[in-house]
Design a protein around this motif. Structure first.
Motif, PDB file in Angstrom:
ATOM      1  N   PHE A 247      63.064 -53.587 116.051  1.00 17.72           N
ATOM      2  CA  PHE A 247      64.356 -53.522 115.383  1.00 17.72           C
ATOM      3  C   PHE A 247      65.174 -52.331 115.885  1.00 17.72           C
ATOM      4  CE2 PHE A 247      66.764 -51.911 111.582  1.00 17.72           C
ATOM      5  CZ  PHE A 247      67.791 -52.835 111.667  1.00 17.72           C
ATOM      6  N   ALA A 248      64.518 -51.176 116.045  1.00 18.47           N
ATOM      7  CA  ALA A 248      65.212 -49.991 116.561  1.00 18.47           C
ATOM      8  C   ALA A 248      65.689 -50.215 117.993  1.00 18.47           C
ATOM      9  CB  ALA A 248      64.296 -48.771 116.491  1.00 18.47           C
ATOM     10  N   ALA A 249      64.879 -50.921 118.796  1.00 13.75           N
ATOM     11  CA  ALA A 249      65.284 -51.232 120.168  1.00 13.75           C
ATOM     12  C   ALA A 249      66.446 -52.210 120.170  1.00 13.75           C
ATOM     13  CB  ALA A 249      64.103 -51.816 120.944  1.00 13.75           C
ATOM     14  N   TRP A 250      66.472 -53.146 119.221  1.00 12.35           N
ATOM     15  CA  TRP A 250      67.552 -54.120 119.115  1.00 12.35           C
ATOM     16  C   TRP A 250      68.881 -53.440 118.807  1.00 12.35           C
ATOM     17  CZ3 TRP A 250      70.082 -56.264 114.560  1.00 12.35           C
ATOM     18  CH2 TRP A 250      70.813 -57.426 114.825  1.00 12.35           C
ATOM     19  N   ILE A 251      68.837 -52.336 118.055  1.00 11.77           N
ATOM     20  CA  ILE A 251      70.051 -51.581 117.749  1.00 11.77           C
ATOM     21  C   ILE A 251      70.439 -50.661 118.906  1.00 11.77           C
ATOM     22  CG2 ILE A 251      71.109 -49.987 116.082  1.00 11.77           C
ATOM     23  CD1 ILE A 251      69.117 -50.892 114.052  1.00 11.77           C
ATOM     24  N   GLY A 252      69.476 -50.346 119.771  1.00  9.32           N
ATOM     25  CA  GLY A 252      69.777 -49.463 120.894  1.00  9.32           C
ATOM     26  C   GLY A 252      69.408 -48.022 120.651  1.00  9.32           C
ATOM     27  N   LEU A 253      68.429 -47.775 119.766  1.00  6.23           N
ATOM     28  CA  LEU A 253      68.022 -46.406 119.422  1.00  6.23           C
ATOM     29  C   LEU A 253      66.745 -45.975 120.129  1.00  6.23           C
ATOM     30  CD1 LEU A 253      68.797 -46.349 115.590  1.00  6.23           C
ATOM     31  CD2 LEU A 253      69.931 -45.013 117.368  1.00  6.23           C
ATOM     32  N   VAL A 254      66.369 -46.653 121.211  1.00 12.00           N
ATOM     33  CA  VAL A 254      65.203 -46.259 121.998  1.00 12.00           C
ATOM     34  C   VAL A 254      65.662 -45.935 123.415  1.00 12.00           C
ATOM     35  CG1 VAL A 254      63.640 -47.669 120.612  1.00 12.00           C
ATOM     36  CG2 VAL A 254      64.694 -48.637 122.656  1.00 12.00           C
ATOM     37  N   PRO A 255      64.881 -45.161 124.167  1.00  6.63           N
ATOM     38  CA  PRO A 255      65.312 -44.783 125.516  1.00  6.63           C
ATOM     39  C   PRO A 255      65.413 -45.972 126.458  1.00  6.63           C
ATOM     40  CG  PRO A 255      63.553 -43.345 124.724  1.00  6.63           C
ATOM     41  CD  PRO A 255      63.636 -44.478 123.765  1.00  6.63           C
ATOM     42  N   ALA A 256      66.425 -45.954 127.302  1.00  4.86           N
ATOM     43  CA  ALA A 256      66.499 -46.907 128.413  1.00  4.86           C
ATOM     44  C   ALA A 256      65.525 -46.455 129.497  1.00  4.86           C
ATOM     45  CB  ALA A 256      67.912 -46.976 128.961  1.00  4.86           C
ATOM     46  N   GLN A 257      65.131 -47.379 130.377  1.00  5.32           N
ATOM     47  CA  GLN A 257      64.141 -47.056 131.406  1.00  5.32           C
ATOM     48  C   GLN A 257      64.661 -47.433 132.784  1.00  5.32           C
ATOM     49  OE1 GLN A 257      60.409 -48.943 130.547  1.00  5.32           O
ATOM     50  NE2 GLN A 257      60.230 -48.066 128.505  1.00  5.32           N
ATOM     51  N   THR A 258      64.243 -46.686 133.756  1.00 11.16           N
ATOM     52  CA  THR A 258      64.481 -47.038 135.143  1.00 11.16           C
ATOM     53  C   THR A 258      63.265 -46.609 135.940  1.00 11.16           C
ATOM     54  OG1 THR A 258      65.951 -46.779 137.051  1.00 11.16           O
ATOM     55  CG2 THR A 258      65.655 -44.855 135.639  1.00 11.16           C
ATOM     56  N   GLY A 259      62.881 -47.410 136.911  1.00 12.57           N
ATOM     57  CA  GLY A 259      61.688 -47.052 137.671  1.00 12.57           C
ATOM     58  C   GLY A 259      61.436 -48.008 138.815  1.00 12.57           C
ATOM     59  N   THR A 260      60.640 -47.575 139.752  1.00 14.00           N
ATOM     60  CA  THR A 260      60.231 -48.379 140.881  1.00 14.00           C
ATOM     61  C   THR A 260      58.960 -47.785 141.462  1.00 14.00           C
ATOM     62  OG1 THR A 260      60.925 -49.280 143.019  1.00 14.00           O
ATOM     63  CG2 THR A 260      61.620 -47.053 142.520  1.00 14.00           C
ATOM     64  N   GLY A 261      58.167 -48.615 142.108  1.00 17.05           N
ATOM     65  CA  GLY A 261      56.934 -48.131 142.717  1.00 17.05           C
ATOM     66  C   GLY A 261      55.938 -47.577 141.728  1.00 17.05           C
ATOM     67  N   GLY A 262      55.967 -48.081 140.487  1.00 18.42           N
ATOM     68  CA  GLY A 262      55.016 -47.614 139.484  1.00 18.42           C
ATOM     69  C   GLY A 262      55.453 -46.363 138.756  1.00 18.42           C
ATOM     70  N   LYS A 263      56.597 -45.794 139.121  1.00 18.69           N
ATOM     71  CA  LYS A 263      57.101 -44.592 138.456  1.00 18.69           C
ATOM     72  C   LYS A 263      58.247 -44.985 137.532  1.00 18.69           C
ATOM     73  CE  LYS A 263      55.881 -41.455 142.239  1.00 18.69           C
ATOM     74  NZ  LYS A 263      56.386 -40.444 143.198  1.00 18.69           N
ATOM     75  N   VAL A 264      58.080 -44.704 136.255  1.00 21.08           N
ATOM     76  CA  VAL A 264      59.075 -45.056 135.246  1.00 21.08           C
ATOM     77  C   VAL A 264      59.688 -43.782 134.695  1.00 21.08           C
ATOM     78  CG1 VAL A 264      59.494 -46.191 133.043  1.00 21.08           C
ATOM     79  CG2 VAL A 264      57.849 -47.169 134.652  1.00 21.08           C
ATOM     80  N   ARG A 265      61.015 -43.751 134.632  1.00 21.34           N
ATOM     81  CA  ARG A 265      61.722 -42.590 134.108  1.00 21.34           C
ATOM     82  C   ARG A 265      62.528 -43.008 132.887  1.00 21.34           C
ATOM     83  NH1 ARG A 265      66.683 -39.896 135.506  1.00 21.34           N
ATOM     84  NH2 ARG A 265      67.088 -41.509 137.076  1.00 21.34           N
TER      85      ARG A 265
END
Length: 348
Positions: A247-265
């Motif tokens: 529910f919190a993710a649906w509202i947009g209150l969790v961190p966005a993610q970006t990553g490649t090659g197994g590394k997630v930021r």
């Protein structure tokens, strides 16, 4: 034995023209048909129960309720999720086909189908929001006009009313009367907006007194009349979400993610979903942060490690999870409640 899956129909809605797209599971025939508004529901009346996919846009909630009354399952989807399935040029047929494809993907989250009463509550919030914006714009305009003549006053509605009254009395001694009269008329219009906003808030309070769900979450610190009524009306069925985090993710209150090659930021919050409800939760969290007489140990600990804005969003996330838990489990708010995962035990 596994049940036979229901046929899926993709519908691209509009004001007067509806485009349908489906494939007959028995014959494999492609059905791509355009219907006028009066004949839309008649097409579904005598058909076997099916999954009807539609974009969550203007009028979609009305048609979703009508189709559910006919025994069909409706999957409303965000237009952003459907757009990924439009490979080429955009037209009604391509949109209906994209909706048909998106409705069959398990990873595409459906938007809750709301009752007419819930939609009416959301409409009150939308009208109030526009009135508040209009009042702020007109107040700023008056501030600028009197500021051109050397009059300034503090920020806030109460300070604005008191400051403008005194400023107009001083300016009336040296400025033309037609200008002062116009400013007073504009000030009266602002007062009317304030009265309209107050009447809408009174209606929301009256609705909350009749709704058990809104009353239950109103006991949570940081949740007032606006947040409680908006959360219940926007969420629809709380059990449509698997957890408070979803529910919190649906509202947009969790961190966005970006990553490649197994590394997630991890980035800042995603800001997905309903921006109005997210704003109310963040303002409520900020109020708790600044006015809590006895802050919890969790809040005290995070305040020592993180900046105030990060703490505010984290607290808003926690409030959102608490709202889901109270509504999904149909229980009252308990500040001393300790959540335990299934299979875990605690020792005293």
């Amino acid at each position: 034995m596994n049940a036979t899956p229901k046929p899926v129909v993709g519908v691209d809605t509009a004001k007067n023209v509806f485009q349908l797209y489906t494939v007959d599971k028995q014959s494999g025939e492609l059905i791509c048909q355009q219907l006028k508004r009066p004949k839309f529901l008649a097409w579904f009346v005598n058909r076997e129960p099916c999954v009807v996919g539609m974009e969550a846009c203007g009028g979609s909630q009305h048609w979703a309720r009508k189709l559910k009354e006919l025994g069909h399952e409706v999957k409303l989807m965000r237009p952003k999720m459907v757009k990924a399935f439009v490979p080429g040029n955009k037209n009604d047929v391509a949109d209906a086909r994209a909706i048909w494809m998106a409705a069959q993907q398990p990873g595409v989250k459906a938007v809750a189908v709301k009752t007419e009463e819930q939609q009416a509550v959301i409409a009150l919030h939308r009208i109030r929001q526009q009135l508040v914006k209009s009042r702020i714009a007109q107040c700023n305009e008056l501030r600028g006009l009197v500021g051109e003549h050397g009059e300034t006053f503090a920020v806030g509605q109460a300070a604005f009313d008191a400051g403008l009254k005194a400023a107009l009395a001083r300016l009336a001694e040296r400025l033309p009367s037609f200008f002062i009269d116009t400013l007073r008329e504009q000030w009266e219009e602002i007062a009317k907006l304030t009265e309209r906003i107050a009447r809408i808030e009174a209606r929301l309070r009256a609705w909350m007194r009749q709704d058990r769900a809104a009353q239950a979450i109103a006991q949570i610190p940081g949740v007032g009349v606006l947040t409680a009524t908006a959360a219940v009306a926007t969420m629809g069925d709380a059990k449509a979400f698997r957890s408070g985090r979803e529910f919190a993710a649906w509202i947009g209150l969790v961190p966005a993610q970006t990553g490649t090659g197994g590394k997630v930021r991890l980035l800042g919050i995603s800001k997905r979903g309903d921006s109005y409800l997210r704003m109310l939760l963040i303002h409520g969290a900020r109020s708790v942060l600044y006015h809590a007489k006895e802050p919890s140990k969790w809040l005290q600990g995070i305040c020592q490690r993180r900046p105030s804005n990060v703490v505010t969003v984290a607290l808003a996330n926690k409030i959102a999870r608490t709202i889901w838990a109270v509504l999904a489990h149909e229980r009252t708010y308990d500040k001393d409640h300790i959540s335990i995962r299934p299979g875990m035990t605690t020792t005293i």
